[in-house]
Design a protein around this motif. Structure first.
Motif, PDB file in Angstrom:
ATOM      1  N   ALA A   1     -17.037  13.381  36.058  1.00 32.35           N
ATOM      2  CA  ALA A   1     -17.128  14.827  36.292  1.00 32.35           C
ATOM      3  C   ALA A   1     -15.788  15.407  36.754  1.00 32.35           C
ATOM      4  CB  ALA A   1     -18.196  15.128  37.337  1.00 32.35           C
ATOM      5  N   GLU A   2     -15.480  16.566  36.216  1.00 30.55           N
ATOM      6  CA  GLU A   2     -14.321  17.340  36.645  1.00 30.55           C
ATOM      7  C   GLU A   2     -14.786  18.390  37.656  1.00 30.55           C
ATOM      8  OE1 GLU A   2     -11.091  20.492  34.691  1.00 30.55           O
ATOM      9  OE2 GLU A   2     -12.927  19.920  33.612  1.00 30.55           O
ATOM     10  N   LEU A   3     -14.123  18.478  38.803  1.00 25.43           N
ATOM     11  CA  LEU A   3     -14.445  19.499  39.798  1.00 25.43           C
ATOM     12  C   LEU A   3     -13.561  20.723  39.551  1.00 25.43           C
ATOM     13  CD1 LEU A   3     -14.850  17.560  43.185  1.00 25.43           C
ATOM     14  CD2 LEU A   3     -16.502  17.918  41.344  1.00 25.43           C
ATOM     15  N   VAL A   4     -14.197  21.881  39.409  1.00 29.95           N
ATOM     16  CA  VAL A   4     -13.482  23.130  39.159  1.00 29.95           C
ATOM     17  C   VAL A   4     -13.901  24.135  40.224  1.00 29.95           C
ATOM     18  CG1 VAL A   4     -13.170  25.055  37.562  1.00 29.95           C
ATOM     19  CG2 VAL A   4     -13.338  22.718  36.678  1.00 29.95           C
ATOM     20  N   PHE A   5     -12.928  24.783  40.844  1.00 26.34           N
ATOM     21  CA  PHE A   5     -13.194  25.769  41.893  1.00 26.34           C
ATOM     22  C   PHE A   5     -12.853  27.159  41.353  1.00 26.34           C
ATOM     23  CE2 PHE A   5     -12.164  21.735  43.813  1.00 26.34           C
ATOM     24  CZ  PHE A   5     -13.167  21.573  44.765  1.00 26.34           C
ATOM     25  N   ASP A   6     -13.758  28.114  41.580  1.00 28.41           N
ATOM     26  CA  ASP A   6     -13.553  29.451  41.039  1.00 28.41           C
ATOM     27  C   ASP A   6     -14.123  30.498  41.997  1.00 28.41           C
ATOM     28  OD1 ASP A   6     -12.852  31.077  38.448  1.00 28.41           O
ATOM     29  OD2 ASP A   6     -14.790  31.834  39.115  1.00 28.41           O
ATOM     30  N   GLU A   7     -13.275  31.431  42.422  1.00 28.11           N
ATOM     31  CA  GLU A   7     -13.727  32.528  43.280  1.00 28.11           C
ATOM     32  C   GLU A   7     -14.194  33.683  42.395  1.00 28.11           C
ATOM     33  OE1 GLU A   7     -11.404  33.470  46.749  1.00 28.11           O
ATOM     34  OE2 GLU A   7     -10.344  31.554  46.650  1.00 28.11           O
ATOM     35  N   SER A   8     -15.390  33.520  41.842  1.00 30.65           N
ATOM     36  CA  SER A   8     -15.925  34.479  40.876  1.00 30.65           C
ATOM     37  C   SER A   8     -16.117  35.849  41.518  1.00 30.65           C
ATOM     38  CB  SER A   8     -17.265  33.978  40.330  1.00 30.65           C
ATOM     39  OG  SER A   8     -17.127  32.694  39.767  1.00 30.65           O
ATOM     40  N   ALA A   9     -15.713  36.891  40.787  1.00 34.61           N
ATOM     41  CA  ALA A   9     -15.884  38.257  41.270  1.00 34.61           C
ATOM     42  C   ALA A   9     -17.359  38.622  41.316  1.00 34.61           C
ATOM     43  CB  ALA A   9     -15.130  39.229  40.369  1.00 34.61           C
TER      44      ALA A   9
END
Length: 402
Positions: free
Chosen positions: A364-372
């Motif tokens: 698994a790839e961990l992706v961080f995103d501060e979604s609007a």
């Protein structure tokens, strides 16, 4: 031997064809068959019905006027953006966000209302949502009569199929039949979904998971949510139940079991301060707690640093358990807790690295995103569109769900 429910199979096949056209259109019938793994006969029957209902359009590839060109131009298919209009809403403790989208999920208008919502009466919350929906629809140059469906995304445990909110920090009460309340007010079919499921679909359609049909999303907001996508479909529990990740048990303490929310929830991170945290408590009341926490951590507030570190460790362990169970190619982590910065994120990554079994540590790839906030609301609109994609249509629009 049991056979598949024909109505269910038709709905699944119809969704697959429409979703394939959405993702890859303009596209030919042969390509739809190859990508969806449906027979050309099935694809031809479904696309013929979709054309009759006005949900898709044809586009001819090539110039019909060019007599020197050999063969007939290929007929390509694409979604008709004007086939339907839906409203999506994200309801949080301190704000409401609304969007109106077309049949392709493209935003036509949006509205953000910074209103303290949590713990108001059901009637007051319903009033606020009704006003927000109506205003956003007017801003799109439409009337409610032009809207085919509305989806409201809420934090907490939501039964999508029944429209009942079992529990939410937004409501004082439990087991609220909120879908019926809003449908009767707006006279438009209104469905409910957890905000974590909504943002998971938003990332699948437009964001960090556009290239995937299987993934996991973890939301770290006022509540901790989970979205699991398998073969392009959300996994839901009985009654369409959403998952409250905060209830995940991480261990047994001397007095009680230890749940993830007790270590990584917003109140767990920000609320336990020996000085009463007057300034931080006021920021939390106004929905700005995490933003102030970032400033305090940068100023080396040891209490907050310890809380953020502990929260990161807990989330890292939870994510490792999720990957162990589901083995997704990607885990997208979103939410306000990401604003805690490196203290939180480094702790999360290290705990995950230590907890994940060596046999699947590269899965698994961990992706961080501060979604609007608007993206969360757009995800709620996608939930409504997915229901329309599955529904049979007639001359007056989508038929009621069976």
């Amino acid at each position: 031997m049991k056979t598949a429910d024909p109505e269910l199979m038709r709905a699944i096949n119809r969704f697959n064809v429409l979703d394939t056209i959405r993702r890859h259109g303009p596209i030919s019938r042969v390509e739809i068959s190859e990508r969806s793994e449906l027979s050309t006969t099935t694809v031809s029957a479904i696309t013929g019905a979709l054309l009759d209902d006005g949900l898709i359009l044809t586009r001819h590839e090539g110039d019909l006027r060019n007599a020197a060109a050999r063969g007939r131009p290929r007929v390509m298919l694409e979604l008709n953006p004007d086939a339907a209009r839906v409203v999506g809403a994200k309801i949080a403790a301190h704000s409401m966000v609304f969007v109106v989208t077309n049949f392709c999920g493209e935003v036509l208008s949006q509205l953000i209302l910074p209103i303290r919502v949590n713990r108001q009466s059901i009637a007051v919350i319903a009033d606020l949502i009704e006003d927000g929906v109506r205003r956003c629809v007017v801003d799109a140059g439409l009337s409610l009569g032009d809207v085919d469906s509305i989806c409201i995304g809420l934090p907490g445990v939501v039964e999508h199929r029944t429209g009942i909110v079992r529990s939410s920090p937004i409501f004082r009460e439990t087991d609220v039949d909120f879908a019926s309340e809003m449908t009767s007010r707006l006279n438009v079919p209104t469905i409910l979904e957890s905000d974590a499921h909504a943002i998971a679909l938003a990332h699948h359609w437009f964001g960090k998971a556009r290239d995937l049909d299987d993934m996991v999303l973890v939301s770290l907001e006022q509540t901790l949510g989970l979205g699991v996508l398998h073969h392009g479909q959300l996994f839901r529990g009985a009654g369409g139940l959403s998952h409250n990740l905060g209830d995940l048990v991480l261990g047994i303490g001397p007095k009680d079991i230890v749940r993830l929310s007790a270590l990584a929830g917003e109140s767990a991170i920000l609320g336990d301060r020996p000085d009463g945290g007057g300034r931080l408590a006021e920021a939390m009341r106004l929905g700005r707690g995490m933003a102030l926490a970032q400033t305090l951590i940068a100023a080396e507030d040891n209490t907050l640093i310890a809380a953020a570190t502990s929260a990161g460790e807990a989330v890292g362990l939870a994510v490792a358990n999720i990957v162990t169970l589901f083995g997704p190619p990607r885990v997208i982590i979103v939410g306000s807790s990401l604003s805690l910065g490196a203290v939180f994120l480094d702790s999360l990554r290290e705990a995950y690295r230590r907890a994940i079994p060596s046999s699947i540590q590269t899965v698994a790839e961990l992706v961080f995103d501060e979604s609007a906030d608007e993206t969360w609301a757009q995800g709620a609109a996608v939930v409504a569109l997915c229901e329309l994609y599955e529904s049979p249509w007639g001359t007056t629009g989508p038929a009621p769900a069976l």
